[in-house]
Design a protein around this motif. Structure first.
Motif, PDB file in Angstrom:
ATOM      1  N   MET A  93       0.839  -1.209   0.000  1.00 10.01           N
ATOM      2  CA  MET A  93       0.000   0.000   0.000  1.00 10.01           C
ATOM      3  C   MET A  93       0.871   1.256   0.000  1.00 10.01           C
ATOM      4  O   MET A  93       0.596   2.218  -0.723  1.00 10.01           O
ATOM      5  CB  MET A  93      -0.938  -0.005   1.218  1.00 10.01           C
ATOM      6  CG  MET A  93      -2.103  -0.964   1.046  1.00 10.01           C
ATOM      7  SD  MET A  93      -3.237  -0.959   2.444  1.00 10.01           S
ATOM      8  CE  MET A  93      -2.526  -2.232   3.450  1.00 10.01           C
ATOM      9  N   GLU A  95       3.704   1.649  -1.285  1.00 12.22           N
ATOM     10  CA  GLU A  95       4.365   1.855  -2.596  1.00 12.22           C
ATOM     11  C   GLU A  95       3.396   1.884  -3.770  1.00 12.22           C
ATOM     12  O   GLU A  95       3.827   1.869  -4.913  1.00 12.22           O
ATOM     13  CB  GLU A  95       5.338   0.691  -2.853  1.00 12.22           C
ATOM     14  CG  GLU A  95       6.551   0.709  -1.973  1.00 12.22           C
ATOM     15  CD  GLU A  95       7.383  -0.559  -2.181  1.00 12.22           C
ATOM     16  OE1 GLU A  95       7.106  -1.336  -3.122  1.00 12.22           O
ATOM     17  OE2 GLU A  95       8.301  -0.756  -1.380  1.00 12.22           O
ATOM     18  N   ASP A  96       2.098   1.812  -3.497  1.00 13.75           N
ATOM     19  CA  ASP A  96       1.095   1.728  -4.588  1.00 13.75           C
ATOM     20  C   ASP A  96       1.434   0.578  -5.538  1.00 13.75           C
ATOM     21  O   ASP A  96       1.424   0.722  -6.772  1.00 13.75           O
ATOM     22  CB  ASP A  96       1.053   3.038  -5.394  1.00 13.75           C
ATOM     23  CG  ASP A  96       0.135   4.070  -4.746  1.00 13.75           C
ATOM     24  OD1 ASP A  96      -0.515   3.743  -3.729  1.00 13.75           O
ATOM     25  OD2 ASP A  96       0.092   5.196  -5.259  1.00 13.75           O
ATOM     26  N   ARG A  97       1.720  -0.589  -4.963  1.00 14.67           N
ATOM     27  CA  ARG A  97       2.242  -1.716  -5.762  1.00 14.67           C
ATOM     28  C   ARG A  97       1.110  -2.512  -6.433  1.00 14.67           C
ATOM     29  O   ARG A  97       0.040  -2.692  -5.847  1.00 14.67           O
ATOM     30  CB  ARG A  97       3.013  -2.633  -4.808  1.00 14.67           C
ATOM     31  CG  ARG A  97       3.741  -3.768  -5.486  1.00 14.67           C
ATOM     32  CD  ARG A  97       4.368  -4.685  -4.443  1.00 14.67           C
ATOM     33  NE  ARG A  97       5.371  -4.026  -3.631  1.00 14.67           N
ATOM     34  CZ  ARG A  97       5.740  -4.460  -2.419  1.00 14.67           C
ATOM     35  NH1 ARG A  97       5.183  -5.529  -1.892  1.00 14.67           N
ATOM     36  NH2 ARG A  97       6.665  -3.805  -1.740  1.00 14.67           N
ATOM     37  N   ASP A  98       1.366  -2.986  -7.634  1.00 18.74           N
ATOM     38  CA  ASP A  98       0.472  -3.950  -8.287  1.00 18.74           C
ATOM     39  C   ASP A  98       1.144  -5.315  -8.234  1.00 18.74           C
ATOM     40  O   ASP A  98       2.316  -5.428  -8.594  1.00 18.74           O
ATOM     41  CB  ASP A  98       0.261  -3.596  -9.765  1.00 18.74           C
ATOM     42  CG  ASP A  98      -0.590  -2.346  -9.940  1.00 18.74           C
ATOM     43  OD1 ASP A  98      -1.114  -1.854  -8.934  1.00 18.74           O
ATOM     44  OD2 ASP A  98      -0.715  -1.876 -11.079  1.00 18.74           O
ATOM     45  N   ARG A 103      -4.221  -4.687  -6.638  1.00 20.20           N
ATOM     46  CA  ARG A 103      -3.725  -3.317  -6.614  1.00 20.20           C
ATOM     47  C   ARG A 103      -3.733  -2.824  -5.168  1.00 20.20           C
ATOM     48  O   ARG A 103      -4.783  -2.854  -4.520  1.00 20.20           O
ATOM     49  CB  ARG A 103      -4.615  -2.409  -7.472  1.00 20.20           C
ATOM     50  CG  ARG A 103      -4.668  -2.849  -8.936  1.00 20.20           C
ATOM     51  CD  ARG A 103      -5.472  -1.881  -9.780  1.00 20.20           C
ATOM     52  NE  ARG A 103      -6.892  -1.898  -9.491  1.00 20.20           N
ATOM     53  CZ  ARG A 103      -7.780  -2.721 -10.041  1.00 20.20           C
ATOM     54  NH1 ARG A 103      -7.378  -3.619 -10.927  1.00 20.20           N
ATOM     55  NH2 ARG A 103      -9.062  -2.661  -9.716  1.00 20.20           N
ATOM     56  N   MET A 104      -2.555  -2.418  -4.686  1.00 18.87           N
ATOM     57  CA  MET A 104      -2.465  -1.908  -3.307  1.00 18.87           C
ATOM     58  C   MET A 104      -2.241  -0.405  -3.405  1.00 18.87           C
ATOM     59  O   MET A 104      -1.394   0.045  -4.174  1.00 18.87           O
ATOM     60  CB  MET A 104      -1.321  -2.600  -2.579  1.00 18.87           C
ATOM     61  CG  MET A 104      -1.481  -4.119  -2.617  1.00 18.87           C
ATOM     62  SD  MET A 104      -0.207  -4.997  -1.734  1.00 18.87           S
ATOM     63  CE  MET A 104       0.055  -6.363  -2.866  1.00 18.87           C
ATOM     64  N   ARG A 105      -2.990   0.352  -2.633  1.00 17.44           N
ATOM     65  CA  ARG A 105      -2.956   1.815  -2.800  1.00 17.44           C
ATOM     66  C   ARG A 105      -2.958   2.520  -1.450  1.00 17.44           C
ATOM     67  O   ARG A 105      -3.505   2.009  -0.474  1.00 17.44           O
ATOM     68  CB  ARG A 105      -4.215   2.288  -3.557  1.00 17.44           C
ATOM     69  CG  ARG A 105      -4.333   1.733  -4.969  1.00 17.44           C
ATOM     70  CD  ARG A 105      -3.303   2.355  -5.906  1.00 17.44           C
ATOM     71  NE  ARG A 105      -3.399   1.840  -7.257  1.00 17.44           N
ATOM     72  CZ  ARG A 105      -2.653   0.851  -7.765  1.00 17.44           C
ATOM     73  NH1 ARG A 105      -1.738   0.249  -7.001  1.00 17.44           N
ATOM     74  NH2 ARG A 105      -2.791   0.460  -9.004  1.00 17.44           N
ATOM     75  N   HIS A 106      -2.355   3.739  -1.423  1.00 13.81           N
ATOM     76  CA  HIS A 106      -2.496   4.553  -0.204  1.00 13.81           C
ATOM     77  C   HIS A 106      -3.264   5.829  -0.511  1.00 13.81           C
ATOM     78  O   HIS A 106      -3.348   6.249  -1.661  1.00 13.81           O
ATOM     79  CB  HIS A 106      -1.141   4.830   0.457  1.00 13.81           C
ATOM     80  CG  HIS A 106      -0.215   5.694  -0.347  1.00 13.81           C
ATOM     81  ND1 HIS A 106       0.657   5.173  -1.265  1.00 13.81           N
ATOM     82  CD2 HIS A 106      -0.033   7.032  -0.355  1.00 13.81           C
ATOM     83  CE1 HIS A 106       1.348   6.163  -1.812  1.00 13.81           C
ATOM     84  NE2 HIS A 106       0.938   7.296  -1.279  1.00 13.81           N
ATOM     85  N   PRO A 108      -4.073   9.741  -0.750  1.00 14.20           N
ATOM     86  CA  PRO A 108      -3.190  10.855  -1.087  1.00 14.20           C
ATOM     87  C   PRO A 108      -2.666  11.494   0.203  1.00 14.20           C
ATOM     88  O   PRO A 108      -3.446  11.754   1.130  1.00 14.20           O
ATOM     89  CB  PRO A 108      -4.114  11.832  -1.826  1.00 14.20           C
ATOM     90  CG  PRO A 108      -5.315  11.028  -2.213  1.00 14.20           C
ATOM     91  CD  PRO A 108      -5.398   9.845  -1.320  1.00 14.20           C
ATOM     92  N   GLY A 171      -5.138   3.458   3.458  1.00  9.29           N
ATOM     93  CA  GLY A 171      -4.930   2.789   2.180  1.00  9.29           C
ATOM     94  C   GLY A 171      -5.937   1.673   1.964  1.00  9.29           C
ATOM     95  O   GLY A 171      -6.799   1.423   2.812  1.00  9.29           O
TER      96      GLY A 171
END
Ligand SMILES: Nc1ncnc2c1ncn2[C@@H]1O[C@H](COP(=O)(O)OP(=O)(O)O)[C@@H](O)[C@H]1O
Ligand SMILES: O=P(O)(O)O[C@H]1O[C@H](CO)[C@@H](O[C@H]2O[C@H](CO)[C@@H](O)[C@H](O)[C@H]2O)[C@H](O)[C@H]1O
Length: 436
Positions: A93, A95-98, A103-106, A108, A171
């Motif tokens: 999350m 690193e906004d990694r796929d 899809r891992m997201r944080h 803003p 995230g």
């Protein structure tokens, strides 16, 4: 492997199909997150029902030692309980990694501390939560419904408005199911100094039962000022939700339709739990009164499964958790606009639960029963007073709707308890006897 998973999943607290045989289980998605950790999406067929669940599968672990309590089979275990592996979620999350389709997201601006290790929160209910250090809580949704989880949708939108009474989101993790982005997990601020409302309410009820003072308002653990503040916070959350999402009015014919739907739900529930049949007329009467009144009802986004276990008291505030609606209902129903009184009714039911649940099997149950009723009444009315003071709409004509909404919730609870905690079934059953 699939047989192993079927035998294991049937006994998990969060498995919604308990008590019914699993006809088929297949693995829809299998993604290696890091060596020894796979993310699985399982499809479970029970008769005509097809449900999806997610699992973090640890492989090659010590399943007769360290992971024996979460063993799935030789070497296989539920890796939500393995802090050496779950750090990949926080890293991902941050690193906004796929990873494959995941899809891992944080959020803003959120700066995530990835050095923290996780522990599974003791109270595993419909989902599994990992607490990282004392900072984040990452909720893994177990049963997956295609679409953005309403919890993420609501908390993200309210946080953008700096709304009070919510736990700050950090995230989320998502994938596509049936072609739509679907939330797998959400990470929020962990309220490390807070207590949940259910625990606080029970402490008050215990104090009342143990004390010699004659009334609920005089006992040392009086909860009514907290109930009042919770009412205020509830009204404020409702007003934030109304300001953030669309609102509307349910016209008389739609109200009638709602009542028809609820009548059907009642009949289905009587088939599932026949002893509810004795009380069906009480519920029907409450529904009929709403149908006869035929007035327009203001509707908006609401919490949808509001109870004392969903609110936490920090040193300064009441925080509302888990805006995902009733687990098990289709997503469009959980996102549908409703009367905010539905949440009010949910919390009123919860005061009844808190008052009554310590009486089951209690040797002095009969003697304590009037005190339970008094505690529930006091806290119910304090909550309602707070709700009005906080700007919540509660007009004289709303009493009929509120009563019907309480009955709807109690019918839902009958199903929930019959499936998950049969010894608690008498608690919602008592709701049909109480004259209010
Ligand atoms: N942000 C948080 N901070 C501290 N504790 C939390 C937080 N979110 C949830 N919890 C704890 O986890 C419990 C279950 O959380 P909840 O979101 O209601 O999960 P479920 O969907 O499984 O019911 C809550 O009653 C509370 O004790
Ligand atoms: O918290 P969840 O989203 O998993 O909600 C489900 O489980 C709740 C029980 O944990 C259940 O709530 C019922 O029991 C509570 C006490 O444990 C009580 O305070 C609530 O009033 C009562 O409805 C909830 O209904 C269910 O959806």
């Amino acid at each position: 492997m699939t047989e192993l998973l079927a035998g294991w999943i049937a006994h998990q607290r969060w498995f919604a199909g308990k008590g019914r045989p699993i006809d088929e289980l297949d693995i829809e998605s299998d993604v290696e997150l890091v060596p020894r950790l796979r993310h699985l999406i399982l499809r479970v067929r029970q008769g005509d029902d097809l449900d999806r669940y997610q699992l973090l599968l640890g492989t090659g672990g010590d399943t007769s030692g360290r992971f024996s309590h979460v063993r799935i089979g030789e070497g296989y275990y539920d890796a939500a309980h393995d802090a050496d592996l779950t750090c990949v979620l926080l890293d991902g999350m941050a690193e906004d990694r796929d990873t494959g389709p995941l899809r891992m997201r944080h959020m803003p601006g959120a700066d995530i501390d990835t050095s923290l290790r996780s522990l599974v929160l003791g109270a595993e209910q419909s989902n599994t939560s990992l607490v990282y250090g004392e900072t984040y809580i990452c909720k893994l949704f177990r049963r997956l419904i295609p679409g953005v989880n309403p919890e993420l949708e609501i908390v993200r939108a309210l946080a953008a408005r700096d709304a009070q009474h919510i736990a700050r989101p950090y995230g989320w993790i998502e994938t596509d199911l049936d072609g739509v982005p679907t939330t797998l997990a959400i990470t929020q601020e962990f309220l490390s100094t807070a207590n949940d409302g259910w625990a606080l309410a029970l402490a008050s009820v215990r104090d009342l039962y143990a004390s010699l003072t004659p009334s609920a308002s005089e006992a040392g653990g009086d909860f009514s000022s907290e109930s009042y503040r919770l009412g205020v916070a509830t009204a404020e959350i409702h007003s934030e939700l109304a300001a953030t999402f669309p609102t509307s009015v349910m016209e008389a014919h739609e109200v009638k339709q709602l009542i028809e739907d609820q009548r059907r739900r009642l009949i289905q529930m009587v088939e599932e739990v026949p002893e509810l049949g004795r009380h069906a007329h009480v519920v029907q009467e409450a529904y009929q009164r709403v149908a006869d009144t035929a007035y327009e009802i203001p509707v908006q986004r609401v919490h949808g499964d509001y109870h004392l276990g969903q609110v936490m008291r920090t040193p300064t505030d009441w925080i509302v958790l888990d805006f995902e609606g009733e687990p098990g209902q289709p997503l469009e129903e959980r996102r549908a606009l409703s009367s905010p009184l539905r949440d009010v009714a949910g919390m009123l039911r919860s005061f009844d639960y808190a008052a009554r649940h310590l009486l089951a099997g209690h040797p002095r149950a009969e003697e304590l029963y009037p005190r339970a009723v008094e505690w529930a009444e006091l806290n119910r009315s304090s909550f309602l007073a707070g709700y009005s003071a906080g700007g919540g709409r509660l007009q004289a004509q709303d009493a009929v709707l509120l009563r019907a909404l309480e009955m709807m919730k109690a019918v839902y609870e009958v199903g929930y308890e019959a499936r998950n905690r049969p010894t608690w079934l008498p608690i919602p059953m008592a709701a049909f006897q109480a004259e209010r």
